[in-house]
Design a protein around this motif. Structure first.
Motif, PDB file in Angstrom:
ATOM      1  N   LYS A  74      27.315 -38.298 -93.356  1.00  0.00           N
ATOM      2  CA  LYS A  74      27.922 -39.519 -94.017  1.00  0.00           C
ATOM      3  C   LYS A  74      28.419 -40.415 -92.760  1.00  0.00           C
ATOM      4  O   LYS A  74      28.313 -41.580 -93.024  1.00  0.00           O
ATOM      5  CB  LYS A  74      29.100 -39.172 -94.793  1.00  0.00           C
ATOM      6  N   LEU A  75      28.665 -39.776 -91.662  1.00  0.00           N
ATOM      7  CA  LEU A  75      29.083 -40.651 -90.453  1.00  0.00           C
ATOM      8  C   LEU A  75      28.002 -41.587 -89.871  1.00  0.00           C
ATOM      9  O   LEU A  75      28.195 -42.558 -89.702  1.00  0.00           O
ATOM     10  CB  LEU A  75      29.839 -39.633 -89.556  1.00  0.00           C
ATOM     11  N   ARG A  76      26.888 -40.739 -90.097  1.00  0.00           N
ATOM     12  CA  ARG A  76      25.760 -41.589 -89.357  1.00  0.00           C
ATOM     13  C   ARG A  76      25.237 -42.594 -90.262  1.00  0.00           C
ATOM     14  O   ARG A  76      24.779 -43.482 -89.640  1.00  0.00           O
ATOM     15  CB  ARG A  76      24.726 -40.298 -89.192  1.00  0.00           C
ATOM     16  N   ASN A 101      30.725 -41.144 -83.433  1.00  0.00           N
ATOM     17  CA  ASN A 101      32.187 -41.233 -83.482  1.00  0.00           C
ATOM     18  C   ASN A 101      32.866 -42.191 -82.741  1.00  0.00           C
ATOM     19  O   ASN A 101      34.237 -42.211 -82.923  1.00  0.00           O
ATOM     20  CB  ASN A 101      32.772 -39.728 -83.076  1.00  0.00           C
ATOM     21  N   LYS A 121      29.037 -35.234 -90.886  1.00  0.00           N
ATOM     22  CA  LYS A 121      28.191 -35.659 -89.942  1.00  0.00           C
ATOM     23  C   LYS A 121      27.232 -36.701 -90.587  1.00  0.00           C
ATOM     24  O   LYS A 121      26.984 -37.781 -89.996  1.00  0.00           O
ATOM     25  CB  LYS A 121      27.544 -34.839 -88.902  1.00  0.00           C
TER      26      LYS A 121
END
Length: 211
Positions: free
Chosen positions: A156-158, A75, A154
């Motif tokens: 997609k963020l990684r 993040n 989460k």
């Protein structure tokens, strides 16, 4: 000794390919395994992480809570850079020593499993060839969610925290498409390894004889 880099995106199947390499007798130095080793309680990197990120990212027994730390760094780009700056020198040093030990044992090939090979660029100058493992984006997302139990957001963020699969594939010497069956992946790896051994033997035979 030829050093081959193995990379790809998260949850594309690098571990599957690495295991196939091991089954063919090729040593694999896994950056993730080394990373766990260098952050064991009491190690220099462990102390630096505790000082930088606080006790909140550690378990009660002193071990690093990789899940909590992952939530923090994925993040925040700057915190991710700080963590990499702490751990990467220790990781690459240990991988170098492992490679040297395999060289002394006479292995003709070794594979270095480096998830962030292109993102950091640190090891590119030491590698003879680079293999990228890729798969369809929807499948990558599904695999990551099933493997880690994280939410779609989460996951997609990684995935977004890494270089795109298309860009990695463009930079590779060889690409292994891992969207289908395990059998297809094994066949692709076997063909690739057979070609590598053929080229190596051909290059050895072409060397001039020493009187």
């Amino acid at each position: 000794m030829f050093i081959v880099g193995l990379t790809g995106g998260i949850a594309t199947g690098k571990s599957t390919v690495a295991q196939i390499m091991r089954e063919h007798g090729i040593p694999v130095i896994d950056a993730d395994i080394v990373a766990r080793k260098v952050v064991e309680p009491g190690k220099p990197a462990w102390h630096k992480i505790r000082k930088e990120f606080g006790p909140e990212v550690f378990l009660e027994n002193g071990e690093l809570d990789r899940g909590k730390l992952g939530d923090v760094i994925f993040n925040d780009v700057e915190k991710r850079k700080k963590l990499n700056g702490i751990t990467h020198p220790h990781i690459y040093r240990e991988m170098g020593w492992q490679a040297f030990r395999y060289f002394l044992k006479g292995y003709p090939f070794i594979v270095m499993d480096l998830p962030l090979l292109f993102e950091t660029g640190h090891m590119l100058g030491y590698l003879h060839k680079v293999i990228v493992v890729t798969c369809e984006e929807d499948l990558q997302l599904q695999r990551l969610m099933e493997r880690s139990g994280c939410t779609e957001a989460k996951a997609k963020l990684r995935i977004a925290a890494q270089m795109s699969l298309d860009k990695k594939s463009d930079m590779a010497d060889f690409v292994i498409e891992n969207s289908s069956s395990d059998r297809d992946t094994r066949f692709c790896c076997t063909v690739l390894l057979a070609g590598a051994y053929w080229l190596r033997n051909k290059s050895i035979k072409s060397l001039p004889a020493v009187a």
